[in-house]
Design an enzyme around this catalytic site. Structure first.
Site, short mmCIF file in Angstrom:
data_model
loop_
_atom_site.label_atom_id
_atom_site.label_comp_id
_atom_site.label_asym_id
_atom_site.label_seq_id
_atom_site.Cartn_x
_atom_site.Cartn_y
_atom_site.Cartn_z
N ASN A 124 0.84 -1.19 0.00
CA ASN A 124 0.00 0.00 0.00
C ASN A 124 0.88 1.25 0.00
O ASN A 124 1.60 1.51 0.97
CB ASN A 124 -0.90 0.03 1.24
CG ASN A 124 -1.66 1.34 1.37
OD1 ASN A 124 -2.61 1.59 0.65
ND2 ASN A 124 -1.22 2.20 2.28
N GLU A 125 0.87 1.98 -1.11
CA GLU A 125 1.41 3.34 -1.24
C GLU A 125 2.93 3.46 -1.12
O GLU A 125 3.46 4.57 -1.08
CB GLU A 125 0.75 4.29 -0.22
CG GLU A 125 -0.74 4.44 -0.45
CD GLU A 125 -1.42 5.43 0.48
OE1 GLU A 125 -2.53 5.88 0.15
OE2 GLU A 125 -0.83 5.76 1.53
N CYS A 126 3.66 2.34 -1.07
CA CYS A 126 5.10 2.44 -0.83
C CYS A 126 5.83 3.10 -2.01
O CYS A 126 6.74 3.92 -1.79
CB CYS A 126 5.69 1.06 -0.54
SG CYS A 126 5.04 0.32 0.98
N SER B 173 -0.05 -0.25 -4.73
CA SER B 173 -1.30 0.49 -4.94
C SER B 173 -1.15 1.83 -4.25
O SER B 173 -0.86 1.87 -3.05
CB SER B 173 -2.49 -0.26 -4.37
OG SER B 173 -3.69 0.48 -4.53
N HIS C 224 -5.16 6.55 -5.72
CA HIS C 224 -5.65 6.94 -4.40
C HIS C 224 -5.89 8.44 -4.47
O HIS C 224 -4.94 9.23 -4.50
CB HIS C 224 -4.62 6.62 -3.32
CG HIS C 224 -4.40 5.16 -3.10
ND1 HIS C 224 -3.65 4.66 -2.05
CD2 HIS C 224 -4.83 4.07 -3.78
CE1 HIS C 224 -3.63 3.33 -2.11
NE2 HIS C 224 -4.33 2.95 -3.16
#
Length: 876
Positions: free
Chosen positions: A466-468, A521, A538
């Site tokens: 997630n978002e890394c 993501s 996002h």
């Protein structure tokens, strides 16, 4: 794999005596009795519950107070700095001891744990997400007086030296926890443990330890069915073909073994049907046997809203000379073709899921763990959580990467309810030391969980994190580290590449049975920030950037995998964790402690109310307005995303649930109460959506259909004053194409308003499919031409009466409401949280009535006393 067995557990002289009897094959039982625990530095032993965690045991013994209540979280921060030990004593019957092989299986140890059996170390665990096994045959297990001890090391004391020893610190950000701060998040990168335990922008800092999943003894002789993978090669309405890969452990060469997959049957006609068979010679060690299968005219698995999520019941048996040697557990098999379609188009690249040859619009939410104390999540909570998703017309949940790989029941319920799962690996908002033993630990973690989940038809996608990647490239992390030393950047990027572009995708390719993988993501391209023309997005322009709610109408993406808007729980929920009058203030210590979105988050809600609505008259109505505003915001977003199909093919809001009582982006609070957002999402996610929108001084009405057939319908458009005067009405015959978004009506705003003020009117649209008695084939919507703060709502006089339709433990009450003028956001509430309103925060047109059928433990007299009715004008 376990067979059905009869298990008796007796307590004798303080010991658990485990007696397991199986019909045939291996024996299996659980070691959950007679546990005790203690703080290592203190001598007192206390009873413990397994599965469990130390915080729950301390609460049960009244050694700490509930950390979710008021400010109690602050008082329990010492717990994770201590070491804890758990111990039990047990005996095993001769039936199990005489088996040739015995192993102990820990399905979850949180996190740094040494396990001793009769004072011999058998497991050294360092990963909450892995399954830990040890062979305990060959004299290690005694008939009586076996002592099993698990020593849990403080994760803070284990990981702080690792952090301290580095010349740089791995970037990490969870918007910080008030009790641990950014240091905790940076420590968490070393621990293979749920990231949210260290605090997140919606959760407390409660760093747990304990035996959080079952402890199992497994005994067998000759051969054991270790695992079965169902691979689906080709699936259509005519035929499904694939292969079952059966893993069998044999202790020696065993000829003439018959392996069979049979349908155990949902109906009598299905039962006993052989799906595939093979006769083989088993060799010592691990045997992998591939059994091709074919099912003609299969009943396909479909998502919620598109069809029945049909599940076959299959089971593998192992026989020799007609004698059953082992039986695998029953599997629920959903036959379906599922793809992630990413192909170039004129706008960039598509990103959508194709189920059984049909492009589907993903409708759903992001999911986090249901509790900080995971063993407290009961089957009933899981059932309600997934039922609430289904009943809100969702077809997908994203299991977010800062939580856990969920319990098997979670995925089974998704299978049964037609809910696809976007499954993150457990990495979020951080860079990680992905090398050496740490990376190998992660690889084994991935193997364990991909193997465990791969047969579930709900699994749609494995996502690396997630978002890394976006955080590294767009949050200043890379730039900051580069200023310290460019070599640090090279090291971190090399580790990132190994983790998300080599190790994890290879595990999915090797073990996932064809399930697609994406590295992060949001994600568009390797080593580039996410974008709106490709991949998922996002979107946080609304909320974090404080853009107007109307900005949702112009934001575009191929797939919105995150977006959201905050609200508080309802007042009855707030009173459960903040019961004192002094707490009922936006800036009180308790309200600030139960808001983790940053020190300005409560003020941001207040600012949005002032910009979009009006100032509430008191705290209770402030809570009501935050929910109404959140519902309006997410309704606006969902409708915009669906109108934009096929460019946009997914809308997953943040978030479906809470892990503790808190102000957050959730659509359901910690107690399971639906917020306005959940009711509004239910309507916006219907298979047939009628959505009005104003563009360039013109009103457009879209029909968005997820149905797989074309529809002929009647569209009714009426403009009313808020007092009830009909300004204009149109009835139009329309054609609605299948699985598409289409404009079915347009009108100049000036012609529509006929000189009336935008602040004095409301648009009501209804679309009905003739001769249909299916409620889903009727869609209606309300549209306002002004911000809520500018609308001249009259104060409605809502009359109501109730009728008791049935009595007993649960009563059914018919509630009828009437209004002469328009009523905005009609909210019905009772005392407590143990009730469900079938609809809430709804609008009522002038001169209309509304009937609701409510099941409650209250009788009519008490219901009438408790019922409160609120609309928007009551809040000002």
């Amino acid at each position: 794999m376990k067979i059905k067995s009869w298990i008796f557990i007796l307590c004798l002289f303080g010991q658990s005596i485990v007696i397991a009897f199986g019909q045939s094959g291996h024996l299996s039982t659980f070691l959950h009795q007679n546990w005790q625990f203690k703080q290592v530095r203190v001598g007192n032993w206390y009873p413990a519950k397994v599965p469990g965690v130390v915080h729950l045991d301390l609460m049960r013994e009244q050694l700490i107070e509930n950390p979710f209540f008021r400010l109690n979280e602050r008082a329990v921060q010492w717990i994770d700095k201590e070491d804890w030990v758990y111990e039990t004593t047990f005996s095993v019957d001769q039936n199990m001891l005489k088996q040739k092989h015995i192993k102990i299986v820990f399905h979850g140890l949180d996190t740094y744990a040494e396990v001793f059996l009769n004072d011999e170390k058998i497991v050294d665990a360092n990963n909450m997400f892995r399954i830990w096994e040890a062979n305990i045959g060959e004299g290690k297990l005694k008939p009586t007086n076996n002592t099993l001890r698990v020593y849990f090391h403080s994760p803070i004391k284990i990981d702080y030296p690792k952090w301290s020893a580095l010349p740089f610190h791995y970037p990490a950000d969870n918007d910080q926890s008030e009790n641990g701060g950014l240091l905790d998040m940076k420590l968490s990168v070393f621990a293979r443990k749920a990231g949210y335990h260290y605090g997140w922008d919606w959760g407390p800092r409660l760093v747990t330890c304990g035996i959080w999943r079952p402890v199992e003894l497994v005994a067998w002789s000759d051969a054991l069915i270790e695992d079965v993978q169902i691979v689906q090669d080709s699936v259509s309405a005519r035929r499904a073909t694939g292969k079952a890969i059966v893993e069998i452990i044999s202790d020696r060469e065993l000829p003439n073994f018959t392996i069979a997959i049979e349908n155990t049957g949902q109906t009598a006609n299905d039962k006993g049907e052989k799906i595939a068979t093979a006769t083989v010679t088993l060799l010592p060690g691990l045997n992998k046997i591939t059994l091709p299968y074919k099912v003609n005219n299969p009943k396909l698995w479909w998502t919620n809203g598109l069809g029945t999520p049909h599940l076959y019941r299959w089971r593998v048996t192992l026989q020799q000379d007609e004698k059953t040697v082992d039986i695998g557990k029953e599997m629920l098999v959903g036959l379906r073709s599922l793809k992630l379609v990413k192909k170039p188009d004129t706008s960039g690249e598509t990103f959508y899921f194709e189920l059984n040859g049909v492009p589907i619009f993903a409708k759903g939410a992001n999911y986090i763990p249901c509790d900080n104390f995971l063993p407290r999540v009961t089957p009933a909570i899981y059932e309600k959580t997934i039922a609430d998703a289904k009943n809100a017309n969702m077809n997908m949940l994203r299991v977010w990467g800062g939580g856990i790989y969920e319990d098997d029941l979670f995925y089974t319920l998704c299978d049964q309810n037609g809910i696809l799962v976007w499954q993150d690996f457990m990495f979020a908002c951080s860079m990680y030391p992905a090398e050496g033993e740490w990376l190998e630990n992660v690889r084994q973690e991935a193997i364990d969980n991909v193997r465990r989940l791969r047969n579930h038809p709900c699994i749609a996608l494995w996502c690396g994190n997630n978002e890394c990647q976006d955080a590294w490239l767009g949050w200043g992390w890379k730039t900051s580290l580069e200023k310290q030393n460019p070599d640090y950047v090279k090291k971190v990027e090399h580790e990132f590449e190994n983790q998300y572009y080599k190790v994890l995708p290879k595990v999915v390719a090797d073990y996932g049975g064809g399930t697609p993988y994406t590295p992060s993501s949001p994600f568009a391209e390797k080593w580039k920030k996410s974008e709106t023309q490709r991949g998922d997005c996002h979107y946080w322009g609304v909320w974090h950037a404080e853009d107007s709610i109307a900005s949702y109408n112009i934001a575009r993406s191929r797939f919105f995998s995150e977006y959201g808007f905050q609200s508080f729980p309802a007042f009855e929920s707030v009173k459960l964790y903040a019961p004192e009058n002094r707490d009922w203030n936006l800036t009180s210590d308790v309200m600030m402690a139960h808001q983790r979105g940053g020190s300005n988050a409560n003020r941001r809600i207040e600012n949005y109310l002032q910009k979009e609505y009006r100032d509430p008259k008191d705290f209770q109505h402030f809570l009501y307005l935050t929910q109404l505003m959140q519902g309006d915001a997410i309704k606006t977003a969902i409708e915009a995303h669906r109108r934009d199909m096929p460019y946009c093919m997914g809308s997953l809001f943040w978030q479906h649930n809470d892990c503790w009582p808190v102000a957050s982006w959730s659509s359901r609070d910690y107690y399971g109460q639906w917020k306005a957002q959940h009711y509004f999402a239910r309507e916006a996610y219907r298979n047939l959506l009628i959505s009005p929108i104003e563009k360039n001084e013109k009103l457009y009405i879209y029909a968005v259909s997820d149905y797989l057939k074309n529809l002929s319908a009647t569209l009714s458009v009426q403009l009313l004053t808020l007092e009830g005067t009909l300004v204009q009405k149109f009835n139009v015959k329309v054609k609605i194409p299948a699985n598409k978004s289409t404009v079915i009506f347009n009108k100049e705003i000036s012609q529509l308003l006929q000189g009336y003020s935008r602040a004095d009117v409301v648009l009501h649209v209804t679309c009905r499919v003739p001769d249909s008695h299916t409620p889903e084939l009727t869609s209606q919507n309300i549209y306002f031409f002004e911000k809520q703060k500018n609308i001249n709502y009259p104060k409605p006089e809502i009359r109501w009466e109730t009728t008791e339709l049935s009595v007993g433990d649960t009563c059914e009450i018919k509630l009828t409401l009437h209004t002469k003028t328009f009523a905005r956001g009609v909210y019905l509430s009772l005392e407590g949280v143990d009730y469900f309103m079938p609809d809430n925060y709804f609008n009522m047109l002038p001169g209309t009535s509304r009937e609701l059928y409510i099941k409650t433990a209250l009788n009519k007299v008490d219901f009438d006393k408790q019922l409160k009715i609120t609309s928007i004008t009551d809040a000002y």
